[in-house]
Write a protein that holds these residues in place. Sequence first.
Motif, PDB file in Angstrom:
ATOM      1  N   THR A   1      34.370  54.745  34.693  1.00 22.80           N
ATOM      2  CA  THR A   1      35.550  55.547  34.615  1.00 22.80           C
ATOM      3  C   THR A   1      36.629  54.562  35.723  1.00 22.80           C
ATOM      4  OG1 THR A   1      34.598  57.508  34.289  1.00 22.80           O
ATOM      5  CG2 THR A   1      36.921  57.609  35.122  1.00 22.80           C
ATOM      6  N   ILE A   2      37.675  54.409  35.162  1.00 23.00           N
ATOM      7  CA  ILE A   2      38.877  53.590  35.909  1.00 23.00           C
ATOM      8  C   ILE A   2      39.440  54.623  37.021  1.00 23.00           C
ATOM      9  CG2 ILE A   2      41.163  52.436  36.002  1.00 23.00           C
ATOM     10  CD1 ILE A   2      40.321  51.812  32.890  1.00 23.00           C
ATOM     11  N   LEU A   3      39.478  54.030  38.305  1.00 22.21           N
ATOM     12  CA  LEU A   3      39.731  54.694  39.381  1.00 22.21           C
ATOM     13  C   LEU A   3      41.166  53.945  39.974  1.00 22.21           C
ATOM     14  CD1 LEU A   3      36.761  54.848  41.500  1.00 22.21           C
ATOM     15  CD2 LEU A   3      37.620  56.790  39.997  1.00 22.21           C
ATOM     16  N   GLU A   4      41.238  52.749  39.666  1.00 22.49           N
ATOM     17  CA  GLU A   4      42.538  52.219  40.104  1.00 22.49           C
ATOM     18  C   GLU A   4      42.919  51.081  39.158  1.00 22.49           C
ATOM     19  OE1 GLU A   4      42.400  50.450  44.084  1.00 22.49           O
ATOM     20  OE2 GLU A   4      41.812  52.463  44.903  1.00 22.49           O
ATOM     21  N   LYS A   5      44.117  50.309  39.156  1.00 21.12           N
ATOM     22  CA  LYS A   5      44.333  49.438  38.258  1.00 21.12           C
ATOM     23  C   LYS A   5      45.303  48.371  38.968  1.00 21.12           C
ATOM     24  CE  LYS A   5      47.234  48.576  34.165  1.00 21.12           C
ATOM     25  NZ  LYS A   5      48.090  49.292  33.056  1.00 21.12           N
ATOM     26  N   ARG A   6      44.991  47.146  38.878  1.00 24.84           N
ATOM     27  CA  ARG A   6      45.917  46.224  39.502  1.00 24.84           C
ATOM     28  C   ARG A   6      46.304  45.114  38.731  1.00 24.84           C
ATOM     29  NH1 ARG A   6      45.411  41.425  43.004  1.00 24.84           N
ATOM     30  NH2 ARG A   6      43.121  41.159  42.241  1.00 24.84           N
ATOM     31  N   VAL A   7      47.403  44.538  38.444  1.00 26.08           N
ATOM     32  CA  VAL A   7      47.980  43.498  37.612  1.00 26.08           C
ATOM     33  C   VAL A   7      47.760  42.303  38.323  1.00 26.08           C
ATOM     34  CG1 VAL A   7      49.695  42.510  36.327  1.00 26.08           C
ATOM     35  CG2 VAL A   7      49.630  45.063  36.528  1.00 26.08           C
ATOM     36  N   VAL A   8      46.765  41.193  37.723  1.00 30.26           N
ATOM     37  CA  VAL A   8      46.642  40.054  38.386  1.00 30.26           C
ATOM     38  C   VAL A   8      47.213  39.040  37.602  1.00 30.26           C
ATOM     39  CG1 VAL A   8      45.075  38.190  38.347  1.00 30.26           C
ATOM     40  CG2 VAL A   8      44.013  40.509  38.493  1.00 30.26           C
ATOM     41  N   ILE A   9      47.800  39.042  36.532  1.00 28.83           N
ATOM     42  CA  ILE A   9      48.866  38.114  35.963  1.00 28.83           C
ATOM     43  C   ILE A   9      49.499  39.097  34.767  1.00 28.83           C
ATOM     44  CG2 ILE A   9      49.162  36.180  34.196  1.00 28.83           C
ATOM     45  CD1 ILE A   9      46.311  35.137  35.112  1.00 28.83           C
ATOM     46  N   PRO A  10      51.142  39.145  35.028  1.00 27.69           N
ATOM     47  CA  PRO A  10      51.518  39.966  34.135  1.00 27.69           C
ATOM     48  C   PRO A  10      51.816  39.346  32.679  1.00 27.69           C
ATOM     49  CG  PRO A  10      53.171  38.853  35.637  1.00 27.69           C
ATOM     50  CD  PRO A  10      51.725  38.727  36.049  1.00 27.69           C
ATOM     51  N   PRO A  11      51.611  40.562  31.578  1.00 24.11           N
ATOM     52  CA  PRO A  11      51.902  40.144  30.459  1.00 24.11           C
ATOM     53  C   PRO A  11      53.261  39.285  30.170  1.00 24.11           C
ATOM     54  CG  PRO A  11      51.973  42.255  30.425  1.00 24.11           C
ATOM     55  CD  PRO A  11      51.687  42.078  32.004  1.00 24.11           C
ATOM     56  N   ASP A  12      53.349  38.385  28.943  1.00 19.31           N
ATOM     57  CA  ASP A  12      54.537  37.781  28.943  1.00 19.31           C
ATOM     58  C   ASP A  12      54.872  37.623  27.301  1.00 19.31           C
ATOM     59  OD1 ASP A  12      56.782  36.061  28.641  1.00 19.31           O
ATOM     60  OD2 ASP A  12      55.871  34.572  29.783  1.00 19.31           O
ATOM     61  N   PRO A  13      55.774  38.635  26.875  1.00 22.21           N
ATOM     62  CA  PRO A  13      55.883  38.676  25.358  1.00 22.21           C
ATOM     63  C   PRO A  13      56.473  37.617  24.783  1.00 22.21           C
ATOM     64  CG  PRO A  13      56.650  40.596  26.467  1.00 22.21           C
ATOM     65  CD  PRO A  13      56.165  39.868  27.481  1.00 22.21           C
TER      66      PRO A  13
ATOM     67  N   ARG B   1      53.652  35.114  24.154  1.00 17.54           N
ATOM     68  CA  ARG B   1      52.670  35.921  23.496  1.00 17.54           C
ATOM     69  C   ARG B   1      51.412  35.845  24.186  1.00 17.54           C
ATOM     70  NH1 ARG B   1      52.101  34.074  17.571  1.00 17.54           N
ATOM     71  NH2 ARG B   1      50.940  35.985  17.507  1.00 17.54           N
ATOM     72  N   ARG B   2      51.565  36.156  25.636  1.00 12.64           N
ATOM     73  CA  ARG B   2      50.301  36.179  26.312  1.00 12.64           C
ATOM     74  C   ARG B   2      49.948  37.407  26.996  1.00 12.64           C
ATOM     75  NH1 ARG B   2      51.673  32.808  31.441  1.00 12.64           N
ATOM     76  NH2 ARG B   2      52.524  34.685  32.127  1.00 12.64           N
ATOM     77  N   ARG B   3      48.833  37.723  26.918  1.00 14.22           N
ATOM     78  CA  ARG B   3      48.447  39.206  27.494  1.00 14.22           C
ATOM     79  C   ARG B   3      48.313  38.887  29.134  1.00 14.22           C
ATOM     80  NH1 ARG B   3      42.955  41.078  24.068  1.00 14.22           N
ATOM     81  NH2 ARG B   3      42.832  38.955  23.560  1.00 14.22           N
ATOM     82  N   GLY B   4      48.393  40.241  29.533  1.00  9.68           N
ATOM     83  CA  GLY B   4      48.190  40.240  31.092  1.00  9.68           C
ATOM     84  C   GLY B   4      46.852  40.243  31.315  1.00  9.68           C
ATOM     85  N   VAL B   5      46.485  39.947  32.604  1.00  5.55           N
ATOM     86  CA  VAL B   5      45.028  40.095  33.183  1.00  5.55           C
ATOM     87  C   VAL B   5      44.917  41.215  34.325  1.00  5.55           C
ATOM     88  CG1 VAL B   5      43.267  38.900  34.347  1.00  5.55           C
ATOM     89  CG2 VAL B   5      44.580  37.709  32.745  1.00  5.55           C
ATOM     90  N   TYR B   6      44.154  41.916  34.282  1.00  2.00           N
ATOM     91  CA  TYR B   6      44.198  43.203  34.946  1.00  2.00           C
ATOM     92  C   TYR B   6      42.767  43.497  35.691  1.00  2.00           C
ATOM     93  CZ  TYR B   6      47.938  44.227  31.975  1.00  2.00           C
ATOM     94  OH  TYR B   6      49.070  44.214  31.036  1.00  2.00           O
ATOM     95  N   ASP B   7      42.711  43.945  36.858  1.00  2.68           N
ATOM     96  CA  ASP B   7      41.572  44.309  37.807  1.00  2.68           C
ATOM     97  C   ASP B   7      41.375  45.726  37.799  1.00  2.68           C
ATOM     98  OD1 ASP B   7      40.520  41.633  38.300  1.00  2.68           O
ATOM     99  OD2 ASP B   7      41.328  41.732  40.416  1.00  2.68           O
ATOM    100  N   TYR B   8      40.533  46.274  37.533  1.00  6.81           N
ATOM    101  CA  TYR B   8      40.056  47.606  37.443  1.00  6.81           C
ATOM    102  C   TYR B   8      38.948  47.987  38.520  1.00  6.81           C
ATOM    103  CZ  TYR B   8      42.627  47.462  33.169  1.00  6.81           C
ATOM    104  OH  TYR B   8      43.515  47.284  32.308  1.00  6.81           O
ATOM    105  N   LEU B   9      39.254  48.915  39.435  1.00  2.00           N
ATOM    106  CA  LEU B   9      38.194  49.519  40.342  1.00  2.00           C
ATOM    107  C   LEU B   9      37.717  50.734  39.523  1.00  2.00           C
ATOM    108  CD1 LEU B   9      36.852  49.292  42.936  1.00  2.00           C
ATOM    109  CD2 LEU B   9      38.675  51.312  43.966  1.00  2.00           C
ATOM    110  N   VAL B  10      36.389  50.619  39.080  1.00  2.00           N
ATOM    111  CA  VAL B  10      35.603  51.587  38.347  1.00  2.00           C
ATOM    112  C   VAL B  10      34.420  52.051  39.081  1.00  2.00           C
ATOM    113  CG1 VAL B  10      36.463  50.597  36.214  1.00  2.00           C
ATOM    114  CG2 VAL B  10      34.187  49.751  37.188  1.00  2.00           C
TER     115      VAL B  10
END
Length: 96
Positions: A21-33, A36-45
């Motif tokens: 279960t995800i408790l917190e979300k942090r954006v490491v690299i924001p997406p750039d449409p 056509r690049r997806r973002g990278v996210y860190d999740y505290l689970v």
Amino acid sequence: MTKTVRSPFNHEVGGTVEGCTILEKRVVIPPDPTERRRGVYDYLVEVPPLPVSTRSGKAASVKPSKAARPAQGKGPEGFTRATPDEMGSVIRRIGR
């Protein structure tokens, strides 16, 4: 118990990642449409607790003997490899 999971997929807090279960979300690299690049996210689970063994700690740490372990390198019992006729594929050879 918690751990951090890095993922290229955008999930929301309260959702699940890798069965946790995800408790917190942090954006490491924001997406750039535009690129056509997806973002990278860190999740505290929150990691679900492991089931407790009913045996005592000493008995649970004992390794099984070689006779009790299945043979290494062998597949599951009753497995046979499929023949080309069973797979139903066609092999075509193209001449020069």
